[in-house]
Write an enzyme that holds these catalytic residues in place. Structure first.
Site, PDB file in Angstrom:
ATOM      1  N   GLY A 218     -50.770  17.191   7.125  1.00 53.88           N
ATOM      2  CA  GLY A 218     -51.940  16.316   7.140  1.00 53.88           C
ATOM      3  C   GLY A 218     -51.680  15.092   8.003  1.00 53.88           C
TER       4      GLY A 218
ATOM      5  N   PRO B 224     -51.414  13.209  11.360  1.00 50.82           N
ATOM      6  CG  PRO B 224     -53.328  11.894  11.496  1.00 50.82           C
ATOM      7  CD  PRO B 224     -52.164  12.192  10.612  1.00 50.82           C
ATOM      8  CE  LYS B 225     -48.092   7.088  12.462  1.00 54.88           C
ATOM      9  NZ  LYS B 225     -47.303   6.199  11.596  1.00 54.88           N
ATOM     10  CE  LYS B 226     -44.527  15.562   9.420  1.00 52.09           C
ATOM     11  NZ  LYS B 226     -44.192  16.422   8.275  1.00 52.09           N
TER      12      LYS B 226
ATOM     13  CG  ASP C 241     -38.703  20.337   4.315  1.00 53.85           C
ATOM     14  OD1 ASP C 241     -39.617  19.602   3.900  1.00 53.85           O
ATOM     15  OD2 ASP C 241     -37.666  20.553   3.661  1.00 53.85           O
TER      16      ASP C 241
ATOM     17  CE  LYS D 144     -39.135   7.234  13.543  1.00 54.38           C
ATOM     18  NZ  LYS D 144     -39.749   6.853  12.293  1.00 54.38           N
TER      19      LYS D 144
ATOM     20  CG  HIS E 166     -35.368  13.927  12.771  1.00 57.52           C
ATOM     21  ND1 HIS E 166     -35.774  12.643  13.057  1.00 57.52           N
ATOM     22  CD2 HIS E 166     -35.913  14.209  11.560  1.00 57.52           C
ATOM     23  CE1 HIS E 166     -36.542  12.180  12.060  1.00 57.52           C
ATOM     24  NE2 HIS E 166     -36.647  13.112  11.151  1.00 57.52           N
ATOM     25  NE  ARG E 167     -41.745  15.846  12.060  1.00 66.07           N
ATOM     26  CZ  ARG E 167     -41.671  14.562  11.686  1.00 66.07           C
ATOM     27  NH1 ARG E 167     -41.938  13.602  12.542  1.00 66.07           N
ATOM     28  NH2 ARG E 167     -41.344  14.244  10.457  1.00 66.07           N
TER      29      ARG E 167
END
Length: 200
Positions: free
Chosen positions: A8, A10-12, A72, A178, A183-184
């Site tokens: 949910g 939006p940043k991802k 995750d 960042k 990591h993502r």
């Protein structure tokens, strides 16, 4: 091609969108959970980041018939045998209480000397297609645990984490700084070749 980003946040979606455009991949439309028909939220009861990412991605692909990406992530502290790990968001016993989680980690690490405070943010991203193709990628952001929170940006354990080669905490860095090293981002980048293949 439509890809469901099983989140949910939006940043991802924005982070993956940026990575795809930098890689020159066109013809991919990203959608958040709020943009597809609602389906029952899967129970994240895996023992590892990969387990939980796959649980979420499989559920999304099965419910929507779309290629689905889920992640995750959390903080892994060497001295605590990789914990809080998959329990990062609920380490203090209350889900999403950043303040309580940070306080507990600091208390647990209070007597640990500086040379044993190694930590890493870990993200595992899973891509699952409705046909059953599955790919998992892990990204790590190495650093160390500080002795007190610093900075007001970010969330979670950002104020306690000092990335390798940085004098600042993750919470003292701008979102753009960042994202460039996170990591993502590192995990998502590894999925680019497969996404390009699926989109062609």
């Amino acid at each position: 091609m439509v890809i469901l980003v099983a989140s949910g946040n939006p940043k991802k979606l924005a982070e993956l969108d940026r990575i795809l455009s930098e890689a020159g991949i066109e013809g991919v439309e990203l959608r958040l959970l709020s943009e597809v028909e609602a389906y029952p939220e899967p129970i994240e009861d895996g023992r590892t980041f990969a387990d939980n990412a796959l649980i979420k991605a499989r559920a999304g692909a099965a419910a929507t018939g779309l290629v689905t990406i889920a992640d995750d992530s959390g903080l892994a502290i060497e001295e605590l045998n990789g914990m809080p790990g998959v329990l990062s968001a609920r380490w203090s016993g209350q889900h999403g209480n950043d303040h309580a989680n940070n306080d507990l980690v600091l208390a647990q690490m209070a007597d640990v000397p500086d040379d044993r405070r190694a930590a890493a943010f870990v993200s595992v991203c899973a891509l699952v297609t409705p046909e059953g193709t599955e790919r998992v990628a892990e990204g790590r952001w190495e650093g160390k645990l500080l002795r007190e929170p610093r900075g007001a940006n970010g969330f979670g354990y950002d104020p306690l984490f000092q990335p390798e080669g940085e004098s600042r905490s993750a919470a003292e860095m701008s979102p753009a700084e960042k994202n460039a090293v996170s990591h993502r981002g590192r995990a998502l980048s590894q999925l680019v070749p497969l996404i390009a293949e699926l989109a062609s």
